[in-house]
Design a protein around this motif. Structure first.
Motif, mmCIF file in Angstrom:
data_model
loop_
_atom_site.group_PDB
_atom_site.id
_atom_site.type_symbol
_atom_site.label_atom_id
_atom_site.label_comp_id
_atom_site.label_asym_id
_atom_site.label_seq_id
_atom_site.Cartn_x
_atom_site.Cartn_y
_atom_site.Cartn_z
ATOM 1 N N ALA A 175 0.851 -1.195 0.000
ATOM 2 C CA ALA A 175 0.000 0.000 0.000
ATOM 3 C C ALA A 175 0.882 1.237 0.000
ATOM 4 C CB ALA A 175 -0.924 0.014 1.214
ATOM 5 N N CYS A 176 0.499 2.221 -0.810
ATOM 6 C CA CYS A 176 1.179 3.519 -0.848
ATOM 7 C C CYS A 176 0.249 4.482 -1.580
ATOM 8 C CB CYS A 176 2.548 3.423 -1.518
ATOM 9 S SG CYS A 176 2.542 2.804 -3.207
ATOM 10 N N THR A 177 0.700 5.686 -1.854
ATOM 11 C CA THR A 177 -0.186 6.670 -2.464
ATOM 12 C C THR A 177 -0.389 6.444 -3.953
ATOM 13 O OG1 THR A 177 1.687 8.175 -2.759
ATOM 14 C CG2 THR A 177 0.367 8.439 -0.759
ATOM 15 N N ARG A 207 14.462 -8.102 3.287
ATOM 16 C CA ARG A 207 14.561 -7.025 2.296
ATOM 17 C C ARG A 207 13.285 -6.201 2.248
ATOM 18 N NH1 ARG A 207 16.042 -8.676 -3.453
ATOM 19 N NH2 ARG A 207 15.801 -6.424 -3.680
ATOM 20 N N ILE A 208 12.137 -6.835 2.462
ATOM 21 C CA ILE A 208 10.876 -6.088 2.507
ATOM 22 C C ILE A 208 10.899 -5.127 3.691
ATOM 23 C CG2 ILE A 208 8.377 -6.250 2.759
ATOM 24 C CD1 ILE A 208 8.539 -9.041 1.487
ATOM 25 N N LYS A 209 11.348 -5.605 4.832
ATOM 26 C CA LYS A 209 11.446 -4.757 6.022
ATOM 27 C C LYS A 209 12.369 -3.573 5.768
ATOM 28 C CE LYS A 209 12.518 -5.034 10.968
ATOM 29 N NZ LYS A 209 12.951 -5.948 12.065
ATOM 30 N N THR A 210 13.502 -3.828 5.146
ATOM 31 C CA THR A 210 14.448 -2.760 4.831
ATOM 32 C C THR A 210 13.843 -1.765 3.859
ATOM 33 O OG1 THR A 210 16.345 -4.219 5.202
ATOM 34 C CG2 THR A 210 16.722 -2.253 3.873
ATOM 35 N N TYR A 211 13.128 -2.258 2.863
ATOM 36 C CA TYR A 211 12.503 -1.375 1.877
ATOM 37 C C TYR A 211 11.500 -0.455 2.565
ATOM 38 C CZ TYR A 211 10.330 0.330 -2.380
ATOM 39 O OH TYR A 211 9.863 1.150 -3.374
ATOM 40 N N CYS A 212 10.661 -1.007 3.426
ATOM 41 C CA CYS A 212 9.640 -0.191 4.092
ATOM 42 C C CYS A 212 10.271 0.838 5.027
ATOM 43 C CB CYS A 212 8.667 -1.092 4.848
ATOM 44 S SG CYS A 212 7.596 -2.079 3.774
ATOM 45 N N GLU A 235 6.267 5.701 3.572
ATOM 46 C CA GLU A 235 4.884 5.776 3.090
ATOM 47 C C GLU A 235 4.345 4.420 2.653
ATOM 48 O OE1 GLU A 235 7.336 5.839 -0.623
ATOM 49 O OE2 GLU A 235 7.532 6.573 1.432
ATOM 50 N N VAL A 236 5.205 3.408 2.618
ATOM 51 C CA VAL A 236 4.820 2.088 2.110
ATOM 52 C C VAL A 236 4.460 1.141 3.253
ATOM 53 C CG1 VAL A 236 5.625 0.034 0.863
ATOM 54 C CG2 VAL A 236 6.237 2.326 0.044
ATOM 55 N N GLY A 285 6.340 -1.970 7.902
ATOM 56 C CA GLY A 285 6.060 -0.572 7.627
ATOM 57 C C GLY A 285 4.884 -0.038 8.405
ATOM 58 N N ARG A 286 4.343 1.074 7.955
ATOM 59 C CA ARG A 286 3.224 1.739 8.640
ATOM 60 C C ARG A 286 1.979 0.874 8.588
ATOM 61 N NH1 ARG A 286 0.901 6.715 5.076
ATOM 62 N NH2 ARG A 286 -0.921 6.238 6.349
ATOM 63 N N PRO A 287 1.075 1.002 9.562
ATOM 64 C CA PRO A 287 -0.149 0.195 9.552
ATOM 65 C C PRO A 287 -0.986 0.452 8.308
ATOM 66 C CG PRO A 287 0.187 1.240 11.681
ATOM 67 C CD PRO A 287 1.177 1.868 10.748
ATOM 68 N N PHE A 288 -1.707 -0.575 7.893
ATOM 69 C CA PHE A 288 -2.608 -0.421 6.742
ATOM 70 C C PHE A 288 -3.802 0.435 7.142
ATOM 71 C CE2 PHE A 288 -0.232 -4.031 5.243
ATOM 72 C CZ PHE A 288 -0.200 -3.855 3.869
#
Length: 286
Positions: free
Chosen positions: A235-237, A256-261, A266-267, A283-286
């Motif tokens: 999820a993102c804008t 890698r997903i954790k690092t990306y977020c 914003e993801v 990342g941030r909550p949905f």
């Protein structure tokens, strides 16, 4: 175009349209039925036009013309195809190649044999000054299936903004959705993540998985179908980026997903290792 059931009387006009080999939906709140229908009709015309430009299965689309190029040849394309390819190239770089639109030779319908075919957006040169696309390796084939539907939703959102529509939900089947504003008296548009409810406002959500079309998500690095996850969500804008990221998160390991977020606050991301299994969120909550 057919209007979905609106018997609940919730002042939300719902319309559906078949395009890009799936069913798209437009939900518009806060407008009259007549105005919502007119706006949706224009959105559907836009989506039909984008399919004619972006689909590799349309003979004379911009993408099909690119796919017929030999190494060193270039083609001039329209702004829509060029913009979508620019984002595809950026996402390939940002995800370390976990998402890559230049793997058409490995996917169903591709011309390559999967073993020796060249793959990778680094073989696609984009010249913004001339809107040209040059192929730098023999056999490169583009497939926008992992980003094109999200791009179509973003383009539709821009069109609805021109119409003054500020509360709508745009859906590409159940895989990618884009929320504009919120319905009256609601905190957002209610969507689902693997059956779990979520609320979106000015945000896109995309999901990828192997339960329905097992084997269709290819890891560009191994050139093999993804097998270690059942599903992934992003999820993102931007619906374009969310579409690409849900595919990338199917390929990327959890670390890698954790690092990306962390690098992209914003993801939001979620993965499910096995069908029906627990969710892991990043990342941030949905």
């Amino acid at each position: 175009m057919t209007q979905a059931d609106d018997s609940k009387g919730d002042a939300i006009a719902r319309f559906t349209h078949d395009v890009m080999s799936t069913t798209f939906q437009v939900h518009i709140a806060g407008e009259s039925q007549a105005y919502a229908r007119s706006a949706a009709t224009e959105v559907f015309r836009l989506w039909d036009r984008l399919e004619g430009l972006l689909s590799r299965f349309v003979e004379y689309s911009d993408i099909s013309r690119i796919n017929r190029l030999r190494c060193g040849e270039a083609a001039r394309v329209g702004i829509e195809a060029f913009t979508c390819l620019q984002t595809a190239a950026a996402m390939a770089t940002e995800t370390g190649g976990a998402f890559d639109a230049a793997i058409g030779s490995l996917t169903k319908g591709g011309r390559g044999n999967g073993a020796d075919a060249a793959v990778g957006m680094h073989y696609v040169a984009l010249d913004e000054s001339a809107f040209t696309v040059r192929i730098l390796a023999e056999g490169i084939e583009l497939d926008l299936g992992g980003i094109g539907k999200g791009f179509a939703l973003d383009q539709a959102a821009a069109l609805l903004d021109e119409w003054g529509v500020d509360s709508a939900l745009l859906c590409a089947s159940e895989s990618t959705v884009l929320a504009l504003g919120a319905p009256p008296c609601q905190q957002g548009w209610r969507v689902g993540i693997g059956g779990q409810p979520a609320w979106l406002t000015h945000r896109a959500l995309s999901g990828s998985g192997v339960a329905v079309k097992g084997g269709h998500i290819i890891d560009p690095h191994t050139r093999q179908p993804v097998q270690d996850k059942a599903a992934a969500w992003a999820a993102c804008t931007s619906a374009t980026e969310a579409d690409a990221l849900s595919t990338a998160f199917m390929v990327m390991p959890p670390g890698r997903i954790k690092t990306y977020c962390r690098a992209h606050p914003e993801v939001s991301a979620a993965i499910q290792i096995s069908e029906g299994g627990v969710f892991t969120y990043f990342g941030r909550p949905f």
